[in-house]
Design an enzyme around this catalytic site. Structure first.
Site, PDB file in Angstrom:
ATOM      1  N   ARG A  58     -21.202   9.989  12.038  1.00 35.99           N
ATOM      2  CA  ARG A  58     -20.696  10.476  10.742  1.00 35.99           C
ATOM      3  C   ARG A  58     -20.003   9.373   9.950  1.00 35.99           C
ATOM      4  NH1 ARG A  58     -15.743  12.499  10.191  1.00 35.99           N
ATOM      5  NH2 ARG A  58     -15.681  13.580  12.180  1.00 35.99           N
ATOM      6  N   TYR A 113     -30.083  17.999 -13.477  1.00 40.38           N
ATOM      7  CA  TYR A 113     -30.541  18.981 -12.484  1.00 40.38           C
ATOM      8  C   TYR A 113     -29.512  20.113 -12.383  1.00 40.38           C
ATOM      9  CZ  TYR A 113     -31.202  21.064  -7.934  1.00 40.38           C
ATOM     10  OH  TYR A 113     -31.323  21.976  -6.924  1.00 40.38           O
ATOM     11  N   ASP A 185     -28.416   8.595 -12.245  1.00 46.22           N
ATOM     12  CA  ASP A 185     -29.312   9.280 -11.313  1.00 46.22           C
ATOM     13  C   ASP A 185     -30.719   8.759 -11.598  1.00 46.22           C
ATOM     14  OD1 ASP A 185     -31.046  11.044 -10.023  1.00 46.22           O
ATOM     15  OD2 ASP A 185     -29.633  12.717 -10.175  1.00 46.22           O
ATOM     16  N   LYS A 210     -37.046  13.387  -3.034  1.00 48.23           N
ATOM     17  CA  LYS A 210     -38.128  13.292  -4.007  1.00 48.23           C
ATOM     18  C   LYS A 210     -39.010  12.073  -3.697  1.00 48.23           C
ATOM     19  CE  LYS A 210     -36.089  16.902  -5.334  1.00 48.23           C
ATOM     20  NZ  LYS A 210     -34.693  16.804  -5.567  1.00 48.23           N
TER      21      LYS A 210
HETATM   22  N1  LCS Z   1     -30.837  14.649  -8.941  1.00 41.22           N
HETATM   23  C1  LCS Z   1     -31.994  15.061  -9.482  1.00 41.22           C
HETATM   24  C2  LCS Z   1     -32.524  14.376 -10.704  1.00 41.22           C
HETATM   25  C3  LCS Z   1     -32.697  16.125  -8.921  1.00 41.22           C
HETATM   26  O1  LCS Z   1     -33.839  16.502  -9.474  1.00 41.22           O
HETATM   27  C4  LCS Z   1     -32.158  16.774  -7.764  1.00 41.22           C
HETATM   28  C5  LCS Z   1     -32.831  17.921  -7.144  1.00 41.22           C
HETATM   29  C6  LCS Z   1     -30.945  16.306  -7.242  1.00 41.22           C
HETATM   30  C7  LCS Z   1     -30.314  15.238  -7.848  1.00 41.22           C
HETATM   31  C8  LCS Z   1     -30.337  16.901  -6.020  1.00 41.22           C
HETATM   32  O2  LCS Z   1     -31.036  16.467  -4.905  1.00 41.22           O
HETATM   33  P1  LCS Z   1     -31.112  17.256  -3.507  1.00 41.22           P
HETATM   34  O3  LCS Z   1     -29.720  17.631  -3.149  1.00 41.22           O
HETATM   35  O4  LCS Z   1     -31.979  18.469  -3.729  1.00 41.22           O
HETATM   36  O5  LCS Z   1     -31.711  16.264  -2.580  1.00 41.22           O
HETATM   37  N2  LCS Z   1     -33.874  18.490  -7.906  1.00 41.22           N
HETATM   38  C9  LCS Z   1     -34.570  19.541  -7.582  1.00 41.22           C
HETATM   39  C10 LCS Z   1     -35.548  20.111  -8.421  1.00 41.22           C
HETATM   40  O6  LCS Z   1     -35.809  19.758  -9.575  1.00 41.22           O
HETATM   41  N3  LCS Z   1     -36.134  21.109  -7.794  1.00 41.22           N
HETATM   42  O7  LCS Z   1     -35.576  21.342  -6.555  1.00 41.22           O
HETATM   43  C11 LCS Z   1     -34.531  20.341  -6.337  1.00 41.22           C
END
Ligand code: LCS
Length: 394
Positions: A58, A113, A185, A210
């Site tokens: 951790r 998001y 981001d 992603k």
């Molecule tokens: N930043 C962006 C631009 C994202 O599209 C997402 C998730 C996150 C941060 C957060 O990431 P995660 O915690 O899910 O790894 N976007 C999503 C979407 O457009 N559909 O499902 C998740």
């Protein structure tokens, strides 16, 4: 990592050396929760930060598998180091908790998001942090919304899901002027097409879920930047515990080895799909940074070396027609998330951005008719044929 190597070579090699214990060619998965010290003195030195090395998974720097992944992304983004997380949201949370305190102001892109919107608007505000969501594609609007206590400017560019683009370089200068941190981001563009640290950002965050992972088989996040920035998160990272698992770190390493190849294909496919949609009589509008019709196409051309795989569009007939399209696709999967090798299609207003209040959504351009497509790396003719047959059913 040798200096001067090209991006694709770095995707394959950066951060990795043959395993020093047995010479394994690929980075081993250190599937362990703890590390054995040679003696009590060594344990004490490691905990005191006086000797480099691992202690407990951790705690930063987690494991050698994490280190290899961090070094790979840091090399690709032009950062010094990084820290991995169990999700993109855990990464953004750690940045916010590390660099904001009661009374500070966070200025964020108004199109982010849905999870990021929720974190900023409902959670950080509970702790006395002030948040403004502003149209960061307009520099005057950014300047007008700066406050004397603005500590972080957070950009999502291209933004999820409207594909709005903002000028990282110009906003970096504004942030430096007021002594604020610029956090970007970079999930949509990836370092393959956009390197915010080289444009003045202090830190880059990714949802590794992603394009970094790339295969829709993991949840993960990362923050990269200068050593000082990342070390400044140690207390929050270690005590909140949103660390990435070793197996996910390994999957990410494996994913990134093909990032450059995948991104080129995502991008050329998306250009073909965007042009097809724009010319289609049943389509009302299309937003793709690579199209000259995109409102910030010039900024995109300036700061991106490719336009990525994400497109949003509206169909004549609005929400109902969009629903029909999503229910009629056969090759494309009706699913949230993005950046997978396969094409995914979804409806932000009722799915990923449902938690954004409707008046905020509409003002930011997340209209009810908006359909979002994450173009995969199948052959584009097949993606277009699928969309075409689905559009014919409307
Ligand atoms: N930043 C962006 C631009 C994202 O599209 C997402 C998730 C996150 C941060 C957060 O990431 P995660 O915690 O899910 O790894 N976007 C999503 C979407 O457009 N559909 O499902 C998740």
């Amino acid at each position: 990592m040798k200096k001067g190597q090209k991006f694709g070579t770095q995707c394959v090699h950066a951060g990795e050396v043959p395993d020093p214990s047995h010479g394994a060619h690929t980075t081993p998965i250190y599937q362990t929760s703890t590390f054995v010290f040679e003696n009590a003195e060594q344990g004490a030195l490691r905990f005191a930060g006086k000797e480099k090395g691992y202690t407990y998974t951790r705690l930063m720097p987690n494991t050698p598998t994490h280190t290899a992944f961090v070094e790979k992304i840091a090399a690709l983004e032009g950062g010094e180091t990084g820290q991995t997380f169990s999700s993109g949201m855990a990464a953004i949370t750690a940045v916010a908790l590390s660099y904001l305190q009661q009374g500070d102001h966070l200025l964020s892109t108004d199109v982010v998001y849905g999870g990021t919107y929720e974190l900023f608007s409902s959670i950080l505000t509970k702790f006395g942090i002030h948040v403004s969501f502003v149209d960061t594609s307009n520099l005057e609007t950014v300047k007008k919304n700066i406050q004397r206590n603005t500590r972080i400017i957070f950009l999502e560019t291209p933004a999820n899901p409207t594909m709005m683009v903002c000028d990282i370089d110009e906003i970096g200068a504004i942030a430096r002027d007021i002594g604020a941190l610029l956090v970007v981001d970079n999930t949509f563009a990836t370092p393959c097409f956009q390197r915010p640290l080289t444009l003045g950002a202090d830190a880059v965050v990714h949802s590794c879920t992603k394009y970094i992972g790339g295969h829709a088989d993991l949840i993960g996040g990362i923050v990269v930047g200068k050593k000082e920035f990342i070390n400044g998160m140690a207390s929050v990272v270690n005590s909140t515990g949103g660390t990435m698992g070793p197996h996910e770190a390994w999957l990410c390493i494996r994913g990134v080895k093909t990032l450059h190849i995948r991104m080129e294909k995502h991008s050329s496919n998306a250009m073909n799909v965007a042009e097809f949609l724009e010319a289609h009589p049943k389509i009302e509008w299309v937003r793709y940074p690579g199209l000259p019709s995109h409102p910030q196409h010039e900024i995109a051309k300036k700061q991106m070396s490719g336009f990525g795989g994400m497109i949003s569009f509206g169909i004549k007939g609005g929400t109902e027609a969009g629903r029909k399209l999503m229910n009629s696709v056969e090759l494309c999967s009706l699913a949230v998330s993005l950046g997978a090798v396969d094409t995914l299609i979804e409806h932000p207003a009722s799915m990923t951005h449902l938690n954004v209040p409707v008046e905020v959504r509409r003002k930011a351009g997340i209209t009810d008719d908006l359909v979002r497509i994450s173009v995969g790396i199948e052959e584009f003719e097949d993606i277009i044929a699928d969309l075409d047959q689905a559009l014919m059913k409307i």
